[in-house]
Design a protein around this motif. Structure first.
Motif, PDB file in Angstrom:
ATOM      1  N   ILE A  62       0.852  -1.190   0.000  1.00 32.92           N
ATOM      2  CA  ILE A  62       0.000   0.000   0.000  1.00 32.92           C
ATOM      3  C   ILE A  62       0.886   1.238   0.000  1.00 32.92           C
ATOM      4  CG2 ILE A  62      -1.774   1.272   1.275  1.00 32.92           C
ATOM      5  CD1 ILE A  62      -2.617  -1.412   2.522  1.00 32.92           C
ATOM      6  N   ASN A  63       0.596   2.151  -0.909  1.00 40.25           N
ATOM      7  CA  ASN A  63       1.376   3.395  -0.984  1.00 40.25           C
ATOM      8  C   ASN A  63       1.267   4.174   0.337  1.00 40.25           C
ATOM      9  OD1 ASN A  63       2.946   5.437  -2.149  1.00 40.25           O
ATOM     10  ND2 ASN A  63       1.121   6.576  -2.746  1.00 40.25           N
ATOM     11  N   GLY A  64       2.416   4.529   0.918  1.00 41.26           N
ATOM     12  CA  GLY A  64       2.435   5.262   2.171  1.00 41.26           C
ATOM     13  C   GLY A  64       2.576   4.377   3.390  1.00 41.26           C
ATOM     14  N   LYS A  65       2.495   3.042   3.197  1.00 43.16           N
ATOM     15  CA  LYS A  65       2.657   2.109   4.319  1.00 43.16           C
ATOM     16  C   LYS A  65       4.025   1.448   4.274  1.00 43.16           C
ATOM     17  CE  LYS A  65       0.540  -1.831   6.670  1.00 43.16           C
ATOM     18  NZ  LYS A  65      -0.540  -2.857   6.638  1.00 43.16           N
ATOM     19  N   GLU A  66       4.251   0.576   3.280  1.00 40.25           N
ATOM     20  CA  GLU A  66       5.586  -0.032   3.145  1.00 40.25           C
ATOM     21  C   GLU A  66       6.568   0.974   2.552  1.00 40.25           C
ATOM     22  OE1 GLU A  66       2.595  -3.253   3.237  1.00 40.25           O
ATOM     23  OE2 GLU A  66       2.842  -1.481   1.982  1.00 40.25           O
ATOM     24  N   TYR A  67       6.108   1.692   1.505  1.00 38.31           N
ATOM     25  CA  TYR A  67       6.921   2.694   0.813  1.00 38.31           C
ATOM     26  C   TYR A  67       6.019   3.805   0.299  1.00 38.31           C
ATOM     27  CZ  TYR A  67      10.837  -0.655   0.534  1.00 38.31           C
ATOM     28  OH  TYR A  67      11.844  -1.522   0.831  1.00 38.31           O
ATOM     29  N   HIS A  68       6.654   4.961   0.019  1.00 32.12           N
ATOM     30  CA  HIS A  68       6.022   5.969  -0.819  1.00 32.12           C
ATOM     31  C   HIS A  68       6.499   5.684  -2.246  1.00 32.12           C
ATOM     32  CE1 HIS A  68       4.421   8.392   2.433  1.00 32.12           C
ATOM     33  NE2 HIS A  68       5.617   8.411   3.022  1.00 32.12           N
ATOM     34  N   PHE A  69       5.592   5.336  -3.132  1.00 38.14           N
ATOM     35  CA  PHE A  69       5.968   4.977  -4.495  1.00 38.14           C
ATOM     36  C   PHE A  69       5.876   6.217  -5.388  1.00 38.14           C
ATOM     37  CE2 PHE A  69       4.358   1.066  -2.560  1.00 38.14           C
ATOM     38  CZ  PHE A  69       5.416   0.195  -2.793  1.00 38.14           C
ATOM     39  N   VAL A  70       7.008   6.596  -5.968  1.00 39.32           N
ATOM     40  CA  VAL A  70       7.060   7.766  -6.841  1.00 39.32           C
ATOM     41  C   VAL A  70       7.834   7.398  -8.100  1.00 39.32           C
ATOM     42  CG1 VAL A  70       6.935   9.429  -4.937  1.00 39.32           C
ATOM     43  CG2 VAL A  70       9.171   8.623  -5.731  1.00 39.32           C
ATOM     44  N   SER A  71       7.727   8.257  -9.116  1.00 40.65           N
ATOM     45  CA  SER A  71       8.466   8.005 -10.358  1.00 40.65           C
ATOM     46  C   SER A  71       9.951   8.271 -10.153  1.00 40.65           C
ATOM     47  CB  SER A  71       7.941   8.894 -11.480  1.00 40.65           C
ATOM     48  OG  SER A  71       8.256  10.261 -11.199  1.00 40.65           O
ATOM     49  N   ARG A  72      10.769   7.636 -10.976  1.00 42.51           N
ATOM     50  CA  ARG A  72      12.207   7.847 -10.889  1.00 42.51           C
ATOM     51  C   ARG A  72      12.548   9.306 -11.176  1.00 42.51           C
ATOM     52  NH1 ARG A  72      16.651   4.329 -11.097  1.00 42.51           N
ATOM     53  NH2 ARG A  72      18.598   5.426 -11.548  1.00 42.51           N
ATOM     54  N   GLU A  73      11.856   9.918 -12.147  1.00 41.83           N
ATOM     55  CA  GLU A  73      12.128  11.317 -12.489  1.00 41.83           C
ATOM     56  C   GLU A  73      11.850  12.230 -11.300  1.00 41.83           C
ATOM     57  OE1 GLU A  73      10.252   9.249 -14.231  1.00 41.83           O
ATOM     58  OE2 GLU A  73      11.641   8.853 -15.900  1.00 41.83           O
ATOM     59  N   LYS A  74      10.705  11.995 -10.620  1.00 38.38           N
ATOM     60  CA  LYS A  74      10.346  12.811  -9.461  1.00 38.38           C
ATOM     61  C   LYS A  74      11.360  12.641  -8.338  1.00 38.38           C
ATOM     62  CE  LYS A  74       7.602  15.255  -6.729  1.00 38.38           C
ATOM     63  NZ  LYS A  74       7.434  16.713  -6.899  1.00 38.38           N
ATOM     64  N   MET A  75      11.781  11.429  -8.085  1.00 37.43           N
ATOM     65  CA  MET A  75      12.727  11.163  -7.001  1.00 37.43           C
ATOM     66  C   MET A  75      14.098  11.764  -7.322  1.00 37.43           C
ATOM     67  SD  MET A  75      13.152   7.589  -4.967  1.00 37.43           S
ATOM     68  CE  MET A  75      14.191   7.481  -3.502  1.00 37.43           C
ATOM     69  N   GLU A  76      14.547  11.643  -8.566  1.00 39.61           N
ATOM     70  CA  GLU A  76      15.829  12.237  -8.956  1.00 39.61           C
ATOM     71  C   GLU A  76      15.798  13.748  -8.812  1.00 39.61           C
ATOM     72  OE1 GLU A  76      16.336  10.772 -12.923  1.00 39.61           O
ATOM     73  OE2 GLU A  76      17.548   9.036 -12.268  1.00 39.61           O
ATOM     74  N   GLU A  77      14.656  14.356  -9.129  1.00 38.86           N
ATOM     75  CA  GLU A  77      14.507  15.808  -9.011  1.00 38.86           C
ATOM     76  C   GLU A  77      14.611  16.247  -7.550  1.00 38.86           C
ATOM     77  OE1 GLU A  77      10.883  19.023  -9.503  1.00 38.86           O
ATOM     78  OE2 GLU A  77      10.946  17.319 -10.874  1.00 38.86           O
TER      79      GLU A  77
END
Length: 538
Positions: free
Chosen positions: A376-391
């Protein structure tokens, strides 16, 4: 005048003003009324009354401070009250009152005045000399075991006055004074060691004949406290001007720096030490130079030593200015567990969180990989795009990040601060390189280093506990000797680079004992005032 507490002089002035009102040129009724009310005000009469009492005490030689360290006492009282604020409303009110800027400013002003020695106990006795000769004076001090620190430049000259010593308290001897005689013995042409022998053979009162220095700047005691990031023994230092004047201390000790006038030798006392005489310690500049030379020698002589390839980017640990940080109700300091992979940080964190899941929280990490079934997003991990995370990594929003099997993982600064602001105790076990991002005035972390024991104990305890290797992704086997050595090597590197950033060290030889130490440490952080970098409380 009805009030008998009014000052007679002010009453006389007011009566005279009223009798001669018509003779005062250009005096309006408004101006006369203002002056009349001022002379009758309780505030002005109280001030004049205080002035007269002080003046009378000065004349009677009774004006002296009861103490000169009210700020130190204020800190001690705050330490005591901090443990009682939850049980007593009065203690809580006094605790906050003593931290008010106006109250602390008053105490600092009192100490600044009190530390000046207005009335030396022994008078200066000038000798009868011809007009063309130098002015000299006679100074008498009671002999103690305090060292005389002087230098030879063809003459015996006082090089420094040790704070809190007899010479400092008397106010009669100053840096730069030239010593001519000691107990009637001329010191002309003698070395400082010869003068020391004369003093050692003297009993009772010692009489100095000195030529005063041209200027005698008042010696004021500094308020600076520092944490030492190295240990020091004066007897082993071949360069200290006087070994007897040195102050020994251990790594982690908090020192009160009372003087930084000398570029190479500071004067200090250990915090809480009741011995008021200061001792000599190497200055920051001198110690930094020694550390650089030591590293250069180590690199030349020890091929197996830890490589110093990133020391140019690291600070050289000597002294760090510190101040007391008091617990903040509902706003807990995050607890950061640092250590090599495989030392047991995850297990210690898991056990602590299990004691109170509603109190201890760890931030949810971010990842660029897609969620797996059931996640579940926000429970195990915050799932984001690679582009967003690199930024956001580029913008400095992550305290740590890394790449594994083509996916990015990391912990954001915002996720840490949100837990703190929500009233949780935030638990972190990041890579040691994240310490610089975490150790800020905004976060104020308490850093605990989880240290492995020596090889034999490390291997024995992990084998007895049937610990699974963290180097094996499946966790299906125990640690190998090579992996144990890797843990120890990594630990040595972390200590070498970052030990000056640790608030506490826990050796994880026995897991239940290490966990008990961790629980006690977390309790101290929540309930006791602790020393932190001074910038965190400004």
């Amino acid at each position: 005048m009805e009030n008998t507490n009014w000052d007679p002089a002010l009453s006389k002035l007011l009566n005279s003003l009223q009798e001669n009102k018509n003779e005062i040129p250009s005096c309006t009724d408004e101006e006369f009324g203002f002056l009349s009310e001022l002379l009758q005000s309780k505030e002005l009469n109280a001030l004049v009354n205080v002035h007269n009492k002080i003046l009378n005490n000065v004349k009677d030689d009774k004006f002296f401070p009861v103490l000169s360290n009210s700020m130190d006492i204020d800190i001690e009282v705050l330490d005591l009250l901090s443990t009682k604020t939850h049980t007593s409303k009065d203690c809580k009110e006094l605790f906050h009152l003593l931290q008010k800027p106006h109250m602390q400013g008053l105490l600092c002003t009192h100490d600044a005045v009190a530390q000046k020695d207005y009335y030396p106990r022994l008078p200066e006795i000038p000798l009868e000399v011809d007009e063309d000769e130098e002015t000299v004076k006679i100074v008498q001090l009671v002999k103690s075991n305090e060292p005389l620190t002087c230098e030879v430049t063809g003459k015996i000259v006082i090089a420094r006055i040790m704070h809190g010593g007899a010479a400092d308290r008397s106010g009669l001897i100053h840096v730069g004074d030239e010593v001519c005689e000691v107990n009637g013995i001329s010191v002309e042409g003698k070395t400082p060691n010869c003068v020391l022998k004369i003093l050692q053979n003297s009993e009772g009162t010692i009489t100095f004949k000195i030529v005063p220095a041209d200027s005698k700047g008042g010696i004021r005691e500094s308020k600076v406290r520092v944490r030492a990031h190295f240990s020091y023994k004066a007897a082993e230092d071949p360069y200290i001007p006087c070994k007897e004047a040195g102050l020994d201390f251990s790594k982690g000790d908090v020192l009160h720096i009372v003087s930084q006038d000398d570029a190479y030798w500071w004067q200090a006392r250990r915090e809480g030490d009741r011995n008021m005489r200061a001792g000599l310690i190497p200055s920051r500049a001198l110690q930094e130079r020694r550390i650089i030379l030591e590293r250069q020698q180590r690199e030349k002589t020890d091929d197996d030593n830890i490589k110093n390839d990133d020391f140019d980017r690291e600070e050289i640990p000597t002294y760090e200015e510190v101040a007391k940080l008091y617990p903040r109700p509902g706003l807990y300091r995050p607890v950061v567990l640092i250590g090599p992979p495989g030392v047991g940080r995850n297990e210690l964190k898991r056990r602590l969180m299990a004691t109170d899941p509603d109190k201890y929280k760890t931030p949810v990490p971010y990842t660029s990989r897609p969620p797996r079934p059931g996640e579940i997003n926000g429970k195990e991990y915050h799932f984001v795009s690679r582009e967003k995370m690199e930024e956001e990594i580029e913008e400095g929003k992550f305290i740590e990040y890394g790449e594994y099997k083509g996916n990015l993982y990391g912990t954001s600064s915002e996720s840490v601060s949100s837990l703190i602001n929500a009233g949780y105790v935030c638990l972190l076990n990041p890579h040691y390189q994240a310490l610089k991002m975490l150790r800020t005035p905004q976060t104020k972390p308490y850093v605990i280093y989880i240290k492995p024991p020596r090889f034999e104990i490390l291997k024995e305890t992990r084998s007895d506990a049937r610990a699974r290797s963290t180097f094996d992704e499946s966790n299906s086997r125990g640690f190998t000797d090579e992996e144990f050595n890797e843990i120890l090597h990594s630990a040595a590197r972390i200590e070498f680079l970052y030990s000056h950033l640790f608030d506490e060290v826990i050796v994880n030889a026995d897991l239940p004992m290490a966990f008990e130490q961790l629980v006690n440490a977390v309790h101290r952080v929540e309930s006791e005032p602790l020393w932190v970098p001074a910038s965190w409380v400004q």
